[in-house]
Design an enzyme around this catalytic site. Structure first.
Site, PDB file in Angstrom:
ATOM      1  N   GLU A  25       9.341  -2.051  12.769  1.00 44.98           N
ATOM      2  CA  GLU A  25       8.979  -2.806  11.563  1.00 44.98           C
ATOM      3  C   GLU A  25       9.970  -3.932  11.296  1.00 44.98           C
ATOM      4  O   GLU A  25       9.826  -4.688  10.346  1.00 44.98           O
ATOM      5  CB  GLU A  25       8.999  -1.889  10.335  1.00 44.98           C
ATOM      6  CG  GLU A  25       8.123  -0.678  10.452  1.00 44.98           C
ATOM      7  CD  GLU A  25       8.075   0.130   9.178  1.00 44.98           C
ATOM      8  OE1 GLU A  25       7.202  -0.139   8.357  1.00 44.98           O
ATOM      9  OE2 GLU A  25       8.932   1.025   9.016  1.00 44.98           O
TER      10      GLU A  25
ATOM     11  N   ASP B 177       5.360  -4.633   7.572  1.00 41.65           N
ATOM     12  CA  ASP B 177       6.751  -5.001   7.380  1.00 41.65           C
ATOM     13  C   ASP B 177       7.229  -5.959   8.462  1.00 41.65           C
ATOM     14  O   ASP B 177       7.977  -6.889   8.185  1.00 41.65           O
ATOM     15  CB  ASP B 177       7.638  -3.752   7.369  1.00 41.65           C
ATOM     16  CG  ASP B 177       7.667  -3.123   5.990  1.00 41.65           C
ATOM     17  OD1 ASP B 177       7.825  -3.870   5.015  1.00 41.65           O
ATOM     18  OD2 ASP B 177       7.491  -1.891   5.885  1.00 41.65           O
TER      19      ASP B 177
ATOM     20  N   HIS C 153       1.492  -2.134  -1.349  1.00 40.78           N
ATOM     21  CA  HIS C 153       0.949  -0.791  -1.150  1.00 40.78           C
ATOM     22  C   HIS C 153      -0.296  -0.524  -1.985  1.00 40.78           C
ATOM     23  O   HIS C 153      -1.163   0.240  -1.574  1.00 40.78           O
ATOM     24  CB  HIS C 153       2.040   0.252  -1.365  1.00 40.78           C
ATOM     25  CG  HIS C 153       2.928   0.312  -0.175  1.00 40.78           C
ATOM     26  ND1 HIS C 153       4.118  -0.363  -0.102  1.00 40.78           N
ATOM     27  CD2 HIS C 153       2.749   0.884   1.038  1.00 40.78           C
ATOM     28  CE1 HIS C 153       4.636  -0.179   1.098  1.00 40.78           C
ATOM     29  NE2 HIS C 153       3.841   0.575   1.805  1.00 40.78           N
TER      30      HIS C 153
ATOM     31  N   CYS D 162      -0.024   0.600  13.509  1.00 40.23           N
ATOM     32  CA  CYS D 162      -0.522   1.297  12.320  1.00 40.23           C
ATOM     33  C   CYS D 162      -0.476   0.413  11.075  1.00 40.23           C
ATOM     34  O   CYS D 162      -0.792   0.848   9.990  1.00 40.23           O
ATOM     35  CB  CYS D 162       0.251   2.593  12.081  1.00 40.23           C
ATOM     36  SG  CYS D 162       1.973   2.313  11.690  1.00 40.23           S
TER      37      CYS D 162
HETATM   38  C1  PEP Z   1       3.906  -1.164   7.927  1.00 35.39           C
HETATM   39  O1  PEP Z   1       4.958  -1.625   7.491  1.00 35.39           O
HETATM   40  O2  PEP Z   1       3.128  -1.795   8.664  1.00 35.39           O
HETATM   41  C2  PEP Z   1       3.506   0.212   7.596  1.00 35.39           C
HETATM   42  C3  PEP Z   1       2.480   0.780   8.180  1.00 35.39           C
HETATM   43  O3  PEP Z   1       4.226   0.838   6.630  1.00 35.39           O
HETATM   44  P1  PEP Z   1       4.067   0.576   5.064  1.00 35.39           P
HETATM   45  O4  PEP Z   1       2.892  -0.349   4.879  1.00 35.39           O
HETATM   46  O5  PEP Z   1       3.886   1.890   4.425  1.00 35.39           O
HETATM   47  O6  PEP Z   1       5.373  -0.082   4.723  1.00 35.39           O
HETATM   48 MG    MG Z   2       6.391  -0.309   6.549  1.00 34.74          MG
END
Ligand code: PEP
Ligand code: MG
Length: 755
Positions: free
Chosen positions: A603, A627, A362, A674
């Site tokens: 995910e 994920d 993150h 996303c």
């Molecule tokens: C993902 O897992 O692609 C996602 C957009 O969520 P995060 O990166 O916040 O886990």
């Molecule tokens: Mg995610």
């Protein structure tokens, strides 16, 4: 044996230079195995040659002089084969080479073990014995294990040593390799983040005034001593006297020459009080750690504990804790958290370098959102020695240059201006409509999580917010935000973006996103209690958030809700029931909310194979590839060691995405991506070919994604997808797509492909 091994590795890890580390290795091995000779040969970078760097047993003057090609001698043979060689009569082997400088003719038994780090041969560890006998299994197992553990310590010490020698005028440009976390090039001053409570992580730093620093240290010692005295008095009433005597021992340690004088000496030599304290604590703990007696060895922990106590007092006095953030700060740390990143004023943050983590951590995602270069998983980073150094961060290749030469700086200056030119060209793209040459509209949304992203998104050319990670505002607080507090945050976002849509994702904590006030301690957090699992188990948290979201959209009606980490239809149904409940509750309170569109994030592999059942129950699907890739390929998104295996272009990932997109379309719903893959120009071609409906990317990614959309018709993209699906190697797929980007005149985006 395990304990001896651990101790040697610890000592090597604490060494100040490569030479010191190697000397420790040869001394300790010779001693622990009772062999006649132990030597380390290291590979000269770029050449197939080994140099004798340290020895106990061979003639000391042969050190640095003996050089062997890989084709020469038994040591060369170990390097050439990268395999262990164990011989009773070394002299009888056809590859034996007599080297007069060493005086090794007297030794018969030979055991050579390759030292390998990340598939790269660093050197050879050799033990020799006068008797003609084979080294037994215990010897070779010991050395084998040691060599494997030492590899990273040696490579770390190599970098540290280089950094020390940088004080001289001439040096080769050392760089430390990690993985790209966020593209871009930055030059700035290292600003090391360290854990307040851990003496081992304190960096070295030049003190402003040596006398003040000594005084500050003495005051901290006094404070720690009187604190111990208080504790002793308090516990004296309840504990037996022998136990209480322990406190006397601690107080004596605090007043001992070893600690006081050595720390003051280190301050005088030019380190600030916390750094000097770290050095003397480390010296004292070494003495204890070397003891065979387990009880005495444990005293090392007591000393470290005392060190932490004094450190705490040091941080309360002077400006120990509060430091001025340099203007172009390169934030460096063992493990940088999202909160630490968010705390640096954006104008001052030049780049981020983290020893742990990978491109899908993150922190890397946040850095990309902020348009700041980041290098992750720089495991050989000598974090403690970097504070205040000049560093150059190449976020494209994942390299960090420490005290770069003028030559390297000017080369990167050139690249930076090329990049600026490209961004100028790209800027014009940002505000064009996202339409393919054959007229298909593929909306591009922006991902966010901080208010700054929302402000910036207004002028970004995006068509709304495609993913707002609501956990970020939760992470920067010290308690759960209440309904009203959340309402204010969401209302501001929805108002700023209206009439364009905003997709608010419900709380996705757990995994690598921790809330300090809601600790989830698990062995395997990514497979544990995270995302929707937590919020369904805590309906009070979930309902508060849903109510705040629904209220925030009243009169604007631009809210969409997204559910993270869904693995089954029952989770979807339970969540939908809670959305209904929040809506009914508000209705009862005369709040005129409407039920928004609700979507599910795909995910997890199980959601891929349940796609029709899931999509039928909701309004839209959004694929979280960050994920999904981690769970499909079994590659931890934060683990630097396996970052090279995290492939968005893996054929299994592509097939899963096709399955999701086709399945969602079959039940008449729309699907977007996303995850970070949506911002990767080469991947966008494939996604267009798959028939994706929309994309949500980081702010910096919008222009380049639009450029790809403008340049590739669906048919063209479909053709490239078909060719890609015939390939099995992710790198080959990337090469094919890069070539097509170049052919379409988008060569400038190829560097931006890796994130
Ligand atoms: C993902 O897992 O692609 C996602 C957009 O969520 P995060 O990166 O916040 O886990
Ligand atoms: Mg995610």
């Amino acid at each position: 044996m395990i304990e001896t091994l651990q101790r040697i590795v610890q000592e090597v890890n604490a060494a100040d230079s490569l030479a010191q580390a190697l000397d420790i290795i040869v001394q300790r091995v010779k001693q622990s195995l009772s062999v006649d000779v132990c030597s380390v040969y290291l590979v000269t970078p770029g050449q197939q040659e080994l140099v004798l760097m340290a020895t106990e047993g061979l003639r000391p003057e042969s050190k640095y002089k003996v050089r062997l090609k890989f084709s020469e001698g038994l040591v060369g043979l170990v390097a050439e084969r990268a395999e262990t060689i164990n011989l009773e009569h070394a002299q009888d082997h056809p590859r034996f080479k007599y080297i007069p400088e060493t005086g090794e003719s007297a030794y018969h038994a030979f055991l050579g073990i390759p030292i390998i780090h990340h598939r790269e041969l660093l050197g050879v560890l050799v033990a020799q014995q006068c008797d003609a006998r084979r080294f037994d299994d215990d010897h070779s197992a010991f050395l084998f294990t040691l060599a494997a553990q030492l590899a990273s310590a040696i490579s770390h010490a190599e970098v540290t040593g280089e950094i020390h020698s940088l004080r001289g005028k001439h040096h080769r440009d050392v760089f430390i390799k990690g993985v790209s976390g966020s593209n871009g090039i930055a030059f700035g001053t290292a600003f090391v983040i360290y854990s307040d409570a851990d003496i081992d992580t304190v960096p070295d730093r030049e003190p402003e005034n040596i006398d003040d620093e000594i005084q500050r240290f003495e005051k901290a010692i006094d404070a720690a001593q009187s604190e111990l005295l208080d504790l002793k008095k308090r516990l004296g009433a309840t504990l037996p006297s022998e136990e209480v005597m322990l406190f006397d021992a601690f107080m004596m340690l605090l007043g001992s020459d070893a600690l006081l004088d050595r720390t003051i000496e280190h301050i005088r030599e030019g380190n600030w009080a916390p750094g000097a304290l770290r050095m003397s604590i480390r010296e004292s703990t070494h003495v204890f750690e070397e003891m065979e007696d387990a009880y005495i060895r444990e005293r090392a922990d007591d000393i470290r504990d005392l060190g932490n106590r004094v450190l705490m007092h040091l941080q309360q006095t002077g400006n120990g804790g509060m430091r001025a953030i340099p203007d172009s700060a390169v934030l460096i740390g063992h493990k940088i958290t999202v909160t630490e990143l968010a705390e640096i004023p954006p104008g001052k943050l030049a780049a981020v370098v983290s020893e742990s983590g990978s491109s899908s951590s993150h922190v890397a995602i946040l850095a990309r959102a902020m348009g700041v270069p980041a290098v992750m998983g720089a495991t050989d980073l000598p974090v403690g020695r970097l504070d205040g150094s000049e560093v150059l961060v190449d976020g494209y290749t994942g390299r960090v240059y420490i005290q770069p030469s003028a030559q390297v700086k000017s080369e990167f200056q050139r690249l930076a201006s090329e990049e600026a030119e490209l961004s100028e060209e790209l800027k014009s793209m940002a505000f064009k409509e996202a339409i393919t040459p054959d007229g298909v509209h593929v909306p591009v949304y922006v991902n966010g999580g901080l208010m700054a992203d929302v402000d910036a998104s207004e002028n970004s050319g995006s068509e709304g917010i495609g993913l707002y990670r609501t956990e970020f505002p939760f992470m920067v607080r010290e308690r759960f935000p209440g309904e009203e507090e959340q309402y204010q945050i969401y209302r501001k976002i929805l108002m700023a973006v209206a009439p364009r849509p905003v997709t608010l994702r419900t709380l996705d904590v757990g995994g690598d996103k921790a809330l300090s006030y809601f600790p989830v301690n698990e062995e395997n957090p990514f497979l544990g209690w995270r995302g929707i699992r937590i919020t369904l188990d805590h309906p009070e948290i979930f309902l508060t958030q849903l109510r705040a979201m629904l209220r925030a959209s009243v009169g604007l009606n631009n809210l969409k809700i997204l559910l993270p980490m869904i693995t089954s239809t029952s989770e979807v149904e339970e969540s939908l029931e809670l959305v209904q409940r929040a809506w009914y509750e508000l209705l009862d309170e005369d709040v005129n909310a409407i039920i928004p569109d609700v979507g599910v994030m795909v995910e997890v592999p199980s959601a891929v194979y349940m796609i029709e059942e899931i999509a039928r129950r909701v309004d839209f699907i959004s694929v979280g590839t960050n994920d999904l890739i981690q769970y499909l390929l079994a590659v931890d998104r934060n683990n630097a060691r396996v970052a090279g295996m995290y492939h968005a272009m893996h054929p299994a990932v592509l097939r899963a995405l096709i399955h999701v997109i086709d399945g969602t379309h079959r039940v008449g719903k729309q699907v977007s991506i996303c995850g970070e893959m949506a911002g990767d120009p080469a991947a966008v071609i494939l996604l267009l070919g798959m028939g994706i409906d929309s994309l949500s990317v980081s702010l910096a990614g919008i222009p380049r994604v639009k450029w790809v959309i403008h340049s590739f018709s669906r048919d063209h993209a479909r053709g490239l997808l078909e060719q890609s699906l015939k390939l099995e190697d992710p790198e080959a797929i990337r090469a094919l797509l890069n070539a097509s980007l170049v052919e379409a005149g988008l060569g400038g985006l190829v560097r931006a492909g890796k994130h």
